[in-house]
Motif scaffolding. Sequence first.
Motif, short mmCIF file in Angstrom:
data_model
loop_
_atom_site.label_atom_id
_atom_site.label_comp_id
_atom_site.label_asym_id
_atom_site.label_seq_id
_atom_site.Cartn_x
_atom_site.Cartn_y
_atom_site.Cartn_z
N MET A 1 117.75 8.28 61.03
CA MET A 1 118.70 8.94 59.85
C MET A 1 117.62 9.44 58.77
SD MET A 1 120.90 6.08 57.74
CE MET A 1 121.40 4.95 59.26
N GLN A 2 118.11 10.50 58.00
CA GLN A 2 117.45 10.97 56.91
C GLN A 2 117.56 9.90 55.87
OE1 GLN A 2 115.91 14.49 55.70
NE2 GLN A 2 115.23 14.13 57.82
N ALA A 3 116.46 9.76 54.92
CA ALA A 3 116.62 8.86 53.70
C ALA A 3 115.56 9.36 52.69
CB ALA A 3 116.30 7.42 54.17
N LEU A 4 116.13 9.01 51.53
CA LEU A 4 114.97 9.16 50.38
C LEU A 4 114.11 7.84 50.44
CD1 LEU A 4 114.05 10.97 48.32
CD2 LEU A 4 115.06 9.43 46.55
N VAL A 5 112.76 8.05 50.78
CA VAL A 5 111.72 6.84 50.89
C VAL A 5 110.76 6.95 49.93
CG1 VAL A 5 110.34 5.85 52.37
CG2 VAL A 5 112.19 7.09 53.55
N LEU A 6 110.72 5.77 49.01
CA LEU A 6 109.61 5.57 48.20
C LEU A 6 108.42 5.34 48.92
CD1 LEU A 6 108.24 5.81 45.36
CD2 LEU A 6 109.19 3.30 45.08
N GLU A 7 107.53 6.05 49.27
CA GLU A 7 106.33 5.62 50.03
C GLU A 7 105.42 4.79 49.45
OE1 GLU A 7 106.59 6.60 53.03
OE2 GLU A 7 107.75 8.70 53.07
N LYS A 8 105.10 5.11 48.14
CA LYS A 8 104.26 4.00 47.31
C LYS A 8 104.68 4.87 46.02
CE LYS A 8 100.17 6.80 48.12
NZ LYS A 8 99.49 7.37 48.99
N LYS A 9 104.01 4.12 45.02
CA LYS A 9 104.19 4.65 43.71
C LYS A 9 103.79 6.16 43.51
CE LYS A 9 101.44 3.92 39.43
NZ LYS A 9 100.33 3.31 38.75
N ASN A 10 104.65 6.89 42.76
CA ASN A 10 104.75 8.45 42.70
C ASN A 10 104.71 9.14 43.80
OD1 ASN A 10 104.13 8.34 39.97
ND2 ASN A 10 102.02 7.84 40.10
N HIS A 11 105.10 8.77 44.82
CA HIS A 11 105.14 9.40 46.13
C HIS A 11 106.66 9.10 47.04
CE1 HIS A 11 103.59 10.46 50.70
NE2 HIS A 11 104.58 11.41 50.17
N LEU A 12 107.42 10.24 46.71
CA LEU A 12 108.85 10.30 47.25
C LEU A 12 108.90 11.15 48.83
CD1 LEU A 12 111.29 10.21 44.53
CD2 LEU A 12 111.18 8.50 46.07
N SER A 13 109.51 10.71 49.61
CA SER A 13 109.69 11.89 50.74
C SER A 13 111.16 11.66 51.37
CB SER A 13 108.72 12.00 51.66
OG SER A 13 108.58 10.47 52.27
N LEU A 14 111.78 12.87 51.49
CA LEU A 14 112.90 12.68 52.15
C LEU A 14 112.63 13.10 53.64
CD1 LEU A 14 116.12 12.77 51.71
CD2 LEU A 14 116.10 15.31 51.47
N ARG A 15 112.83 11.82 54.33
CA ARG A 15 112.15 11.80 55.72
C ARG A 15 113.38 11.05 56.61
NH1 ARG A 15 109.86 6.94 57.03
NH2 ARG A 15 108.47 6.08 55.29
N GLU A 16 112.93 11.12 58.07
CA GLU A 16 113.50 10.29 58.97
C GLU A 16 113.09 8.92 59.03
OE1 GLU A 16 116.51 10.48 61.86
OE2 GLU A 16 115.81 12.16 60.60
N ILE A 17 114.19 8.04 59.05
CA ILE A 17 113.67 6.53 58.92
C ILE A 17 114.71 5.99 60.08
CG2 ILE A 17 114.87 5.98 56.85
CD1 ILE A 17 112.83 3.77 56.36
N ARG A 18 114.18 4.91 60.76
CA ARG A 18 115.11 4.24 61.68
C ARG A 18 115.77 3.10 61.09
NH1 ARG A 18 115.20 3.90 67.63
NH2 ARG A 18 116.06 1.62 67.79
N PHE A 19 117.09 2.82 61.43
CA PHE A 19 117.89 1.62 60.73
C PHE A 19 118.64 1.13 61.98
CE2 PHE A 19 117.39 3.18 56.65
CZ PHE A 19 117.19 2.31 55.85
N ASP A 20 118.49 -0.17 62.43
CA ASP A 20 119.40 -0.74 63.59
C ASP A 20 120.10 -1.69 62.87
OD1 ASP A 20 117.98 0.58 65.83
OD2 ASP A 20 116.21 -0.65 65.46
N GLU A 21 121.14 -1.07 62.39
CA GLU A 21 122.02 -2.08 61.69
C GLU A 21 123.27 -2.43 62.47
OE1 GLU A 21 121.96 -1.19 57.28
OE2 GLU A 21 122.83 0.46 58.24
#
Length: 343
Positions: A1-21
Amino acid sequence: MQALVLEKKNHLSLREIRFDETLGAHDVRIAIHTVGICGSDVHYYTHGAIGPFIVRQPMVLGHEASGTVVETGAAVTHLQVGDRVCMEPGIPDANSKATQLGFYNLDPAVRFWATPPVHGVLRPTVVHPASFTFKLPANVSYAEGAMVEPLAVGIHAANKARIKPGDIAVVSGAGPIGMVTALAALAGGCSRVIITDVQQPKLDLAATLGPITPVNVAKENLGEVVDKLTDGWGADIVFESSGNEKAAAGVFAPLCPGGVVVFVGIPLAPIAYDVSAAQIKEARVEHVFRYAHVYPRALALMGSGKIDVKPLITDKFAFSESVAAFDFAVKMPPTSVKAQIEL
Ligand SMILES: [Zn+2]
């Protein structure tokens, strides 16, 4: 699913990430509708850490959320598909000593959304324990539902203060937490709140929320205002909601003899604490960390109209604009209080 990911300090991306919930018997799956941007989310973005919590791997941000139940576990009885809900973001270990003693917010093993390494909820769906999921009253919107999380801090602070009807309180700091603390203090029985800040637009907004006297400490003297409103006796309660070193060091000055100080704001570094000033007044001092047992109360106060958080929701962004929303929140104009993202 798409999510707002904090990759590291000062770097955000709206990208695909897998969740097995997987949905447990006591869980619900929720389609997220609105997520508020919290100071802590912003601090992880700009600093990569808050105290001992360090972002070491990509983490989804967001913990102030509301949504709609889309699936219920086999043992869930109090929620149904289609229910509009908000969620407590901290899941304690049910078997921990802290949880058993009733202060589950202090469980060292608590898993709290968007506190490393736990992912937050700026994403389309989440699985969450039904017991930490609360139905919104019919007249409470998703936007207001996403305000329950910060409001819960204010309600918890009001509980800690043990307000008596008619008390006069000082709230230092007119940021989101100061504002909700002021609302909670009034709903809890305070006759008046004196709120301080240095940003005039925030104070102007606060003054419209109820019997709230704004004090711009850049140009006015808090002590004089308190003396005038309390016949020189002092405020019954001081809520320190700014986390500001100078404000925190002076908390006992406007307090009445026998009064209570509640530390709500989290200072970024150790602060001076004037023990003799507290002793002279036999001040009671309380501290809050997040909240426990207050979501139903916050929702009841919103539902009955005793607390209206709508004026605090000043900025809205679409999920696709999430990165821009965070860049806005980093440099929040003084006219803004709470920015939210709608999915
Ligand atoms: Zn928050």
